[in-house]
Write a protein that holds these residues in place. Structure first.
Motif, PDB file in Angstrom:
ATOM      1  N   PHE A  54     -33.935  39.449 -63.011  1.00  0.00           N
ATOM      2  CA  PHE A  54     -34.180  39.916 -61.647  1.00  0.00           C
ATOM      3  C   PHE A  54     -33.806  38.833 -60.640  1.00  0.00           C
ATOM      4  O   PHE A  54     -34.196  37.673 -60.790  1.00  0.00           O
ATOM      5  N   LYS A  55     -33.070  39.238 -59.611  1.00  0.00           N
ATOM      6  CA  LYS A  55     -32.721  38.300 -58.547  1.00  0.00           C
ATOM      7  C   LYS A  55     -33.037  38.937 -57.197  1.00  0.00           C
ATOM      8  O   LYS A  55     -32.511  39.998 -56.861  1.00  0.00           O
ATOM      9  N   LEU A  56     -33.890  38.280 -56.433  1.00  0.00           N
ATOM     10  CA  LEU A  56     -34.245  38.703 -55.078  1.00  0.00           C
ATOM     11  C   LEU A  56     -33.392  37.923 -54.096  1.00  0.00           C
ATOM     12  O   LEU A  56     -33.374  36.694 -54.130  1.00  0.00           O
ATOM     13  N   ILE A  57     -32.682  38.647 -53.239  1.00  0.00           N
ATOM     14  CA  ILE A  57     -31.867  38.026 -52.196  1.00  0.00           C
ATOM     15  C   ILE A  57     -32.404  38.513 -50.856  1.00  0.00           C
ATOM     16  O   ILE A  57     -32.220  39.677 -50.492  1.00  0.00           O
ATOM     17  N   LEU A  58     -33.114  37.631 -50.153  1.00  0.00           N
ATOM     18  CA  LEU A  58     -33.650  37.975 -48.837  1.00  0.00           C
ATOM     19  C   LEU A  58     -32.592  37.705 -47.774  1.00  0.00           C
ATOM     20  O   LEU A  58     -31.943  36.656 -47.793  1.00  0.00           O
ATOM     21  N   VAL A  59     -32.441  38.656 -46.862  1.00  0.00           N
ATOM     22  CA  VAL A  59     -31.519  38.494 -45.746  1.00  0.00           C
ATOM     23  C   VAL A  59     -32.332  38.672 -44.470  1.00  0.00           C
ATOM     24  O   VAL A  59     -32.851  39.760 -44.211  1.00  0.00           O
ATOM     25  N   ASN A  60     -32.475  37.596 -43.721  1.00  0.00           N
ATOM     26  CA  ASN A  60     -33.234  37.621 -42.469  1.00  0.00           C
ATOM     27  C   ASN A  60     -32.244  37.710 -41.316  1.00  0.00           C
ATOM     28  O   ASN A  60     -31.652  36.705 -40.916  1.00  0.00           O
ATOM     29  N   THR A  61     -32.085  38.910 -40.778  1.00  0.00           N
ATOM     30  CA  THR A  61     -31.050  39.140 -39.768  1.00  0.00           C
ATOM     31  C   THR A  61     -31.326  38.432 -38.443  1.00  0.00           C
ATOM     32  O   THR A  61     -30.434  38.345 -37.606  1.00  0.00           O
ATOM     33  N   GLY A  62     -32.533  37.924 -38.258  1.00  0.00           N
ATOM     34  CA  GLY A  62     -32.827  37.141 -37.062  1.00  0.00           C
ATOM     35  C   GLY A  62     -32.107  35.798 -37.068  1.00  0.00           C
ATOM     36  O   GLY A  62     -31.829  35.225 -36.014  1.00  0.00           O
ATOM     37  N   THR A  63     -31.787  35.294 -38.262  1.00  0.00           N
ATOM     38  CA  THR A  63     -31.135  33.988 -38.382  1.00  0.00           C
ATOM     39  C   THR A  63     -29.874  34.015 -39.248  1.00  0.00           C
ATOM     40  O   THR A  63     -29.157  33.020 -39.310  1.00  0.00           O
ATOM     41  N   GLN A  64     -29.622  35.117 -39.932  1.00  0.00           N
ATOM     42  CA  GLN A  64     -28.458  35.241 -40.810  1.00  0.00           C
ATOM     43  C   GLN A  64     -27.631  36.451 -40.398  1.00  0.00           C
ATOM     44  O   GLN A  64     -28.145  37.365 -39.754  1.00  0.00           O
ATOM     45  N   LYS A  65     -26.375  36.460 -40.843  1.00  0.00           N
ATOM     46  CA  LYS A  65     -25.583  37.654 -40.578  1.00  0.00           C
ATOM     47  C   LYS A  65     -26.014  38.760 -41.530  1.00  0.00           C
ATOM     48  O   LYS A  65     -26.641  38.505 -42.565  1.00  0.00           O
ATOM     49  N   ARG A  66     -25.687  39.962 -41.176  1.00  0.00           N
ATOM     50  CA  ARG A  66     -26.069  41.127 -41.972  1.00  0.00           C
ATOM     51  C   ARG A  66     -25.287  41.170 -43.288  1.00  0.00           C
ATOM     52  O   ARG A  66     -24.264  40.512 -43.433  1.00  0.00           O
ATOM     53  N   ILE A  67     -25.784  41.958 -44.217  1.00  0.00           N
ATOM     54  CA  ILE A  67     -25.095  42.132 -45.498  1.00  0.00           C
ATOM     55  C   ILE A  67     -23.725  42.740 -45.222  1.00  0.00           C
ATOM     56  O   ILE A  67     -23.605  43.750 -44.527  1.00  0.00           O
ATOM     57  N   ASP A  68     -22.692  42.109 -45.784  1.00  0.00           N
ATOM     58  CA  ASP A  68     -21.343  42.637 -45.639  1.00  0.00           C
ATOM     59  C   ASP A  68     -20.622  42.551 -46.984  1.00  0.00           C
ATOM     60  O   ASP A  68     -21.182  42.099 -47.988  1.00  0.00           O
ATOM     61  N   ASP A  69     -19.374  42.977 -46.994  1.00  0.00           N
ATOM     62  CA  ASP A  69     -18.565  43.017 -48.202  1.00  0.00           C
ATOM     63  C   ASP A  69     -18.476  41.641 -48.868  1.00  0.00           C
ATOM     64  O   ASP A  69     -18.725  41.494 -50.068  1.00  0.00           O
ATOM     65  N   GLU A  70     -18.162  40.630 -48.099  1.00  0.00           N
ATOM     66  CA  GLU A  70     -18.002  39.279 -48.641  1.00  0.00           C
ATOM     67  C   GLU A  70     -19.305  38.781 -49.274  1.00  0.00           C
ATOM     68  O   GLU A  70     -19.301  38.204 -50.366  1.00  0.00           O
ATOM     69  N   PHE A  71     -20.414  39.000 -48.599  1.00  0.00           N
ATOM     70  CA  PHE A  71     -21.717  38.574 -49.109  1.00  0.00           C
ATOM     71  C   PHE A  71     -22.035  39.248 -50.436  1.00  0.00           C
ATOM     72  O   PHE A  71     -22.460  38.593 -51.402  1.00  0.00           O
TER      73      PHE A  71
END
Length: 116
Positions: A54-71
């Motif tokens: 299991f791998k949890l990947i948190l994305v905090n859009t307040g400080t990071q870019k949104r999930i995209d193809d490259e990510f």
């Protein structure tokens, strides 16, 4: 692969707990996006999920870019061999579906739950 936005985590958490119960032993990725970590519902429960791969990947859009193809490609390596479960707002669900289908992921491999 779970692609989750905000409160869309609710149904995903139930699925994750079932995978834990049956001792599922294949790769499970949870991409969980929120404005910030404090807004991430059920985060403590998620952090205690006991799955072998299991791998949890948190994305905090307040400080990071949104999930995209490259990510996604950087995290997954490639798009194939996975089933995708997308849950969140209409914009998020449609955006993730577009990324996947643009990369030739079959609609049969994509499950969606639109929380509007």
């Amino acid at each position: 692969v779970f692609l989750i936005s905000g409160i869309g985590i609710t149904p995903a958490l139930s699925i994750l707990k079932e995978l834990e119960r049956v001792k599922y032993n294949q790769k499970v990725f949870l991409f969980y996006t929120n404005k910030n970590k404090e807004n991430a519902a059920y985060l403590k429960d998620i952090e205690h999920i006991q799955l072998e791969q299991f791998k949890l990947i948190l994305v905090n859009t307040g400080t990071q870019k949104r999930i995209d193809d490259e990510f996604l490609k950087n995290q997954l390596g490639n798009y194939f061999g996975y089933t995708y479960y997308i849950s969140g707002t209409t914009g998020f669900v449609n955006g993730m579906k577009t990324i996947l289908t643009t990369n030739h992921v079959s609609l049969d491999a994509i499950k969606m739950d639109d929380f509007g």
